[in-house]
Motif scaffolding. Structure first.
Motif, PDB file in Angstrom:
ATOM      1  N   PRO A   7      13.865  -7.447   2.212  1.00 16.86           N
ATOM      2  CA  PRO A   7      14.214  -6.662   1.247  1.00 16.86           C
ATOM      3  C   PRO A   7      14.088  -5.462   0.615  1.00 16.86           C
ATOM      4  N   GLN A   8      13.164  -5.400   0.141  1.00 14.22           N
ATOM      5  CA  GLN A   8      11.772  -4.777  -0.031  1.00 14.22           C
ATOM      6  C   GLN A   8      11.364  -2.978   1.030  1.00 14.22           C
ATOM      7  N   ALA A   9      10.861  -3.912   2.354  1.00 14.08           N
ATOM      8  CA  ALA A   9      10.730  -2.757   2.716  1.00 14.08           C
ATOM      9  C   ALA A   9      11.836  -1.763   3.580  1.00 14.08           C
ATOM     10  N   TYR A  10      12.834  -3.024   3.738  1.00 18.67           N
ATOM     11  CA  TYR A  10      13.615  -1.997   4.429  1.00 18.67           C
ATOM     12  C   TYR A  10      14.592  -0.921   3.844  1.00 18.67           C
ATOM     13  N   ALA A  11      14.235  -1.030   2.018  1.00 19.61           N
ATOM     14  CA  ALA A  11      15.478   0.098   1.416  1.00 19.61           C
ATOM     15  C   ALA A  11      13.897   0.389   0.862  1.00 19.61           C
ATOM     16  N   ALA A  12      12.815   0.311   1.087  1.00 17.53           N
ATOM     17  CA  ALA A  12      11.525   1.412   1.007  1.00 17.53           C
ATOM     18  C   ALA A  12      12.086   2.543   2.456  1.00 17.53           C
ATOM     19  N   TYR A  13      12.184   2.117   3.544  1.00 18.38           N
ATOM     20  CA  TYR A  13      12.341   2.371   4.856  1.00 18.38           C
ATOM     21  C   TYR A  13      13.378   3.445   4.590  1.00 18.38           C
ATOM     22  N   GLU A  14      14.068   2.959   4.497  1.00 19.22           N
ATOM     23  CA  GLU A  14      15.920   3.748   3.865  1.00 19.22           C
ATOM     24  C   GLU A  14      15.535   4.657   3.055  1.00 19.22           C
ATOM     25  N   ALA A  15      14.561   4.757   2.225  1.00 17.03           N
ATOM     26  CA  ALA A  15      14.690   5.727   1.058  1.00 17.03           C
ATOM     27  C   ALA A  15      13.702   6.738   2.071  1.00 17.03           C
ATOM     28  N   LEU A  16      12.557   6.358   2.394  1.00 19.46           N
ATOM     29  CA  LEU A  16      12.366   7.543   3.328  1.00 19.46           C
ATOM     30  C   LEU A  16      12.700   8.408   4.062  1.00 19.46           C
ATOM     31  N   SER A  17      14.022   7.374   5.114  1.00 21.18           N
ATOM     32  CA  SER A  17      14.224   8.143   5.853  1.00 21.18           C
ATOM     33  C   SER A  17      16.017   9.099   4.599  1.00 21.18           C
ATOM     34  N   ALA A  18      16.093   8.624   3.626  1.00 27.19           N
ATOM     35  CA  ALA A  18      17.107   9.782   3.169  1.00 27.19           C
ATOM     36  C   ALA A  18      16.140  10.773   2.445  1.00 27.19           C
ATOM     37  N   LYS A  19      14.889  10.529   2.215  1.00 29.54           N
ATOM     38  CA  LYS A  19      14.485  11.751   2.613  1.00 29.54           C
ATOM     39  C   LYS A  19      13.683  13.099   2.878  1.00 29.54           C
ATOM     40  N   VAL A  20      13.876  12.350   3.858  1.00 32.43           N
ATOM     41  CA  VAL A  20      13.343  13.171   5.025  1.00 32.43           C
ATOM     42  C   VAL A  20      14.830  13.986   5.457  1.00 32.43           C
ATOM     43  N   VAL A 149       4.030  16.293   6.609  1.00 30.37           N
ATOM     44  CA  VAL A 149       4.190  15.536   7.807  1.00 30.37           C
ATOM     45  C   VAL A 149       3.484  14.263   7.820  1.00 30.37           C
ATOM     46  N   ASP A 150       2.017  14.960   7.041  1.00 30.69           N
ATOM     47  CA  ASP A 150       0.847  13.919   6.292  1.00 30.69           C
ATOM     48  C   ASP A 150       0.927  12.859   5.303  1.00 30.69           C
ATOM     49  N   ARG A 151       1.969  13.703   4.561  1.00 28.44           N
ATOM     50  CA  ARG A 151       2.588  12.716   3.000  1.00 28.44           C
ATOM     51  C   ARG A 151       4.057  11.077   3.806  1.00 28.44           C
ATOM     52  N   VAL A 152       4.773  12.034   5.196  1.00 27.48           N
ATOM     53  CA  VAL A 152       5.611  11.076   5.198  1.00 27.48           C
ATOM     54  C   VAL A 152       4.696   9.765   6.111  1.00 27.48           C
ATOM     55  N   THR A 153       3.775  10.648   7.236  1.00 27.51           N
ATOM     56  CA  THR A 153       3.074   9.267   7.819  1.00 27.51           C
ATOM     57  C   THR A 153       2.194   8.457   6.804  1.00 27.51           C
ATOM     58  N   GLN A 154       2.121   9.032   5.119  1.00 26.74           N
ATOM     59  CA  GLN A 154       1.394   7.896   4.707  1.00 26.74           C
ATOM     60  C   GLN A 154       2.012   7.000   3.998  1.00 26.74           C
ATOM     61  N   GLU A 155       3.607   7.251   3.730  1.00 23.04           N
ATOM     62  CA  GLU A 155       4.416   6.686   3.165  1.00 23.04           C
ATOM     63  C   GLU A 155       4.449   5.087   4.128  1.00 23.04           C
ATOM     64  N   LEU A 156       4.634   6.468   5.609  1.00 24.18           N
ATOM     65  CA  LEU A 156       5.777   5.606   6.704  1.00 24.18           C
ATOM     66  C   LEU A 156       4.460   3.981   6.652  1.00 24.18           C
ATOM     67  N   TRP A 157       2.844   4.883   6.839  1.00 22.14           N
ATOM     68  CA  TRP A 157       1.681   3.672   6.384  1.00 22.14           C
ATOM     69  C   TRP A 157       2.214   2.547   5.882  1.00 22.14           C
ATOM     70  N   GLU A 158       2.079   2.581   4.521  1.00 22.50           N
ATOM     71  CA  GLU A 158       2.343   2.033   3.683  1.00 22.50           C
ATOM     72  C   GLU A 158       3.307   1.032   3.551  1.00 22.50           C
ATOM     73  N   ILE A 159       5.299   1.880   3.998  1.00 23.61           N
ATOM     74  CA  ILE A 159       5.842   0.935   4.315  1.00 23.61           C
ATOM     75  C   ILE A 159       5.505  -0.579   5.078  1.00 23.61           C
ATOM     76  N   ASN A 160       4.586   0.250   6.812  1.00 22.33           N
ATOM     77  CA  ASN A 160       4.741  -0.916   7.161  1.00 22.33           C
ATOM     78  C   ASN A 160       3.440  -2.188   6.711  1.00 22.33           C
ATOM     79  N   ALA A 161       2.949  -1.400   5.906  1.00 19.04           N
ATOM     80  CA  ALA A 161       2.007  -2.871   5.805  1.00 19.04           C
ATOM     81  C   ALA A 161       2.738  -3.609   4.381  1.00 19.04           C
ATOM     82  N   LEU A 162       3.984  -3.436   3.551  1.00 18.30           N
ATOM     83  CA  LEU A 162       4.606  -3.666   3.165  1.00 18.30           C
ATOM     84  C   LEU A 162       5.605  -4.591   4.108  1.00 18.30           C
ATOM     85  N   PHE A 163       5.911  -4.050   5.042  1.00 21.07           N
ATOM     86  CA  PHE A 163       7.132  -4.701   5.799  1.00 21.07           C
ATOM     87  C   PHE A 163       5.727  -6.123   6.955  1.00 21.07           C
TER      88      PHE A 163
END
Length: 216
Positions: A7-20, A149-163
């Motif tokens: 759930p936590q990683a799922y919510a974080a990824y959907e939040a990033l998608s919503a940000k874009v 996109v550097d910020r988006v990419t970094q946030e994506l890496w962090e979400i993957n680490a959490l996942f």
């Protein structure tokens, strides 16, 4: 559990998608008529030579894939046996998994900036040539209407680490990646960190970025 993503990683990824998506909505509101991206325009799907997904994107995409009728899943599996482009998910100029598309597909076409590329003298500003024609390009855009996109990419890496930590109790590294063909062919079914470290054709230097190739 949706998509087998905790759930936590799922919510974080959907939040990033919503940000874009919020960035896109802001751009369209502030610069009306300057974005030609719309249903039926599939040039980007026919242009990107390779689509590499991080683990969280791959599992998220598979969630929607599993909701398709079995015959559609089988057809996409067969289509995935051919090399890109076009993207094997493309059907009649439409993406069958558009709702759960990866970040590259979400950000493609809009003006994006990579300060890291700028620092090493590489083209850092990208956008689809069909867009921004009435403005003569991205010069003078409001700063919040250019996606870093550097910020988006970094946030994506962090979400993957959490996942990876939540799902398997392991550590994420950027060699954990999948081609879209692998997702369609079932590579995720028995995957776990360490079972296969690298997607075919990738290397440590080929760390995936969220940006459009050669569009600026």
């Amino acid at each position: 559990m949706p998509n087998e993503i905790p759930p936590q990683a799922y919510a974080a990824y959907e939040a990033l998608s919503a940000k874009v998506e919020a960035f896109q909505a802001r751009f369209r509101e502030r610069y009306p008529g300057q974005i030609e991206c719309r249903a039926g325009c599939s040039e980007c799907c026919r242009k990107i030579p390779r689509l590499i997904l991080s683990p969280v994107e791959a599992f998220y995409l598979r969630d929607q894939l599993r909701q398709l009728p079995p015959e559609e899943q089988s057809r996409l599996r067969e289509a995935s046996r051919s090399a890109m482009p076009p993207c094997p998910i493309l059907t009649n100029d439409a993406c069958l998994l558009h709702q759960n598309r990866p970040m590259l597909c979400r950000s493609y076409g809009y003006p994006t900036l990579s300060p890291q590329l700028l620092q090493i003298g590489q083209p850092a500003l990208n956008y689809c040539y069909k867009n921004l024609t009435g403005l003569g390009g991205p010069t003078g855009l409001d700063p919040d209407c250019v996606l870093n996109v550097d910020r988006v990419t970094q946030e994506l890496w962090e979400i993957n680490a959490l996942f990876v930590k939540e799902r398997w109790g392991g550590a994420f590294d950027r060699s954990m990646a999948f081609t879209v063909q692998e997702v369609l062919q079932g590579a995720l079914e028995e995957w776990s960190p360490g079972s296969r470290r690298r997607a075919p054709g990738t290397s440590g230097a080929d760390a995936r970025r969220i940006e459009a190739p050669g569009t600026g």
